[in-house]
Write a protein that holds these residues in place. Sequence first.
Motif, short mmCIF file in Angstrom:
data_model
loop_
_atom_site.label_atom_id
_atom_site.label_comp_id
_atom_site.label_asym_id
_atom_site.label_seq_id
_atom_site.Cartn_x
_atom_site.Cartn_y
_atom_site.Cartn_z
N GLU A 94 0.76 -1.10 -0.08
CA GLU A 94 -0.08 0.02 -0.03
C GLU A 94 0.82 1.20 0.11
O GLU A 94 1.93 1.15 0.34
N GLY A 95 0.47 2.29 -0.38
CA GLY A 95 0.97 3.70 -0.78
C GLY A 95 1.94 3.81 -1.91
O GLY A 95 2.08 2.84 -2.62
N ASN A 96 2.24 5.01 -1.87
CA ASN A 96 3.14 5.36 -3.07
C ASN A 96 4.64 5.27 -2.80
O ASN A 96 5.49 5.41 -3.59
N GLU A 97 5.05 5.06 -1.44
CA GLU A 97 6.38 5.11 -1.20
C GLU A 97 6.60 3.60 -0.49
O GLU A 97 5.97 3.62 0.64
N ILE A 98 7.20 2.80 -1.05
CA ILE A 98 7.44 1.31 -0.72
C ILE A 98 8.60 1.09 -0.28
O ILE A 98 9.69 1.36 -0.99
N THR A 99 9.00 0.44 1.19
CA THR A 99 10.41 -0.07 1.43
C THR A 99 10.39 -1.33 1.23
O THR A 99 9.61 -2.27 1.67
N ALA A 100 11.47 -1.76 0.57
CA ALA A 100 11.43 -3.15 0.14
C ALA A 100 13.13 -3.53 0.41
O ALA A 100 14.02 -2.65 0.06
N ALA A 101 13.52 -4.89 0.50
CA ALA A 101 14.85 -5.46 0.33
C ALA A 101 15.36 -5.05 -1.07
O ALA A 101 14.87 -5.15 -2.06
N ALA A 102 16.73 -4.95 -0.90
CA ALA A 102 17.44 -4.31 -2.06
C ALA A 102 17.42 -5.52 -3.12
O ALA A 102 17.57 -6.69 -2.58
N GLY A 103 17.53 -5.36 -4.20
CA GLY A 103 17.53 -6.34 -5.24
C GLY A 103 16.68 -6.15 -6.27
O GLY A 103 15.93 -5.07 -6.59
N THR A 104 16.43 -7.23 -7.20
CA THR A 104 15.31 -7.17 -8.18
C THR A 104 14.25 -7.76 -7.98
O THR A 104 14.01 -8.86 -7.10
N HIS A 105 13.06 -6.97 -8.26
CA HIS A 105 11.77 -7.28 -7.89
C HIS A 105 10.78 -7.44 -8.85
O HIS A 105 11.06 -6.59 -9.94
N THR A 106 9.55 -8.06 -8.71
CA THR A 106 8.51 -7.91 -9.85
C THR A 106 7.46 -7.17 -9.35
O THR A 106 6.89 -7.45 -8.33
N LEU A 107 7.24 -6.04 -10.17
CA LEU A 107 6.13 -5.11 -9.94
C LEU A 107 4.97 -5.24 -10.75
O LEU A 107 5.34 -5.38 -11.82
N LYS A 108 3.74 -5.35 -10.07
CA LYS A 108 2.58 -5.28 -11.04
C LYS A 108 1.70 -4.44 -10.56
O LYS A 108 1.40 -4.23 -9.18
N VAL A 109 1.17 -3.54 -11.56
CA VAL A 109 -0.13 -2.86 -11.12
C VAL A 109 -1.48 -3.05 -11.92
O VAL A 109 -1.25 -3.15 -12.89
N THR A 110 -2.45 -3.22 -11.08
CA THR A 110 -3.91 -3.45 -11.94
C THR A 110 -4.74 -2.56 -11.20
O THR A 110 -4.64 -1.92 -10.07
N ALA A 111 -5.92 -2.14 -12.09
CA ALA A 111 -6.77 -1.18 -11.65
C ALA A 111 -8.02 -1.39 -12.67
O ALA A 111 -7.77 -1.51 -13.98
N PHE A 112 -9.26 -1.25 -12.28
CA PHE A 112 -10.27 -1.51 -12.78
C PHE A 112 -10.41 -0.65 -14.01
O PHE A 112 -10.26 0.75 -13.59
N GLY A 113 -10.57 -1.01 -15.13
CA GLY A 113 -10.53 0.02 -16.31
C GLY A 113 -9.37 0.56 -17.12
O GLY A 113 -9.37 1.37 -17.86
#
Length: 544
Positions: free
Chosen positions: A153-172
Amino acid sequence: MLEKFSIILLILLTLTLPISVISASESKGKITITEYEHEDYYRSPRMEEEDRLRGKTFQFQPGLEIITDVDDAEIEFFEERMGKTPWEQDNLSPGAYRVRLERTGYEIVEFLVNVRSDRRTVVLVNMGRPTGTLFLTDLPPGAVVTVDRVPVEGNEITAAAGTHTLKVTAFGWETLQSDIEIPSGGRTRWRYDGGRRSFSLGTLKIRPRALPTRDKRGFTIEWNADSGGSADIRIISPEGRQIANIPFAVSSARGTVDWIPGNGGSEELSQGKYKVILSGTGYDSSSASSESYLLLDNRFKREARPAYAPLPGLLYAPGSAMLPRGIWQASTGAGVHFGGGIPVDIGLRFSPANRLEFSGKFKLTARDPFDATSIGMDFSTSWRANPMSGPYTVNLALLFAYEGYAADFGRIPSTNPGTSLPGLQFSIPMEYALGNWNFVLSPSVYLTFLGNDSGSWQFSGPARVSESLGAGVYYEDGLFLVGASAAIRGPDYPQGFLETTAWYGLEGRFDLPGDASYLAMYTGVRTLNADPVVSLGVEFGVIR
């Protein structure tokens, strides 16, 4: 109050355990808390190095040490800054402390630690994997964001360093997925650059497919869409007349609309096939539509029939009052057969397709002595014979039934007060509807297996044939059902095991609040050439 309780609980645990280990997730590290008395104390190499750098000689004192695998983590006690790791304090006031460790590039670590006046507490903290920050911009409204398939959640995300898969879905909106690299202690900015999806409507799903014209719960029409906008559902009669128009806003990928035939109006709708038309307009001004149909057919009734084991059981007979497609009924009942045991059973029936129904029932009948307790089951399938609607209904039903003693399942109770027999039963239930009144006639043929010993029935050959005829009348409206019925079953062929037997019974059903559950009761008697058995029972069920 909750914080005080947590602190007290931690103190009690610390008093009873010399060593306490708290394991968090890999990203949040691992925390080890150890309490030492003077003779057991071990000075860690990291603190010995600090002693050399400060040019001091350590002398054991009660207190607290905090050591992290990565130096210079900021330490806070109850939001008061205390310094950076590695850190120690002699003769710290006894009590419970809430500690917070924070270092750039790592997730924040928080824990509770108890400090005692007679021991030195050493806390070793693994800060976990290095982290970075991901900034998301220009997200569409209602966007669902996942990082490595985990929702965030949110627009600022803390995550472990490295390569990640980001996916964004929204109705319409278009779904975007990409691999991103988050540097240790650094920041990565990602911008959503997808566009709106074109407006379209999927196939309508209607449940159930058929209902009687006076049904008070109605149809559920499920729709789905790829983008937002406005839509309406129109119901068109077999004569081509629009009888309902239901507008609604399309603000999600799917939803449902309920429609009750006639919607409480005084005019009763005619039976037949009704067209259901869904049409809508998207925010991009594009249009789409979808069609389906529903049936108003008084042959199919959602109202429950008692499904327990009433005598003579005509209203429950397989094939009578078949359910609409997609509707199921579950029930459980208990009763007493004076002279025939105490039965308890559960039943289920459902309609997977138009004009087709399946049912099953399991029963336990307790008797004295206990060895005479029996277990029974039956399974049936029913088919609606007449394809056209009308006041007459003819069904075909095939039932397999069996009941055996719990101590010797191959033996069959000969004091069965019900109409069913071990083996197959073929019935042709026929009904004639006259307003709320219904008249039933149900001839049946049995192919039963009772063995060769009339004093000890067994489920074995030879095959024996018997016939029965049942008749009844019942009154049913939207809240209750009451009925009376009778049945007579002749002897078997070849004769020798079954006597001519008659059954008479009264049955009733009352709908409970919510229109989805009911309570049913029955009373009946078996008589004629067989030993009389009087029965009473009650049933609770759900129908959806």
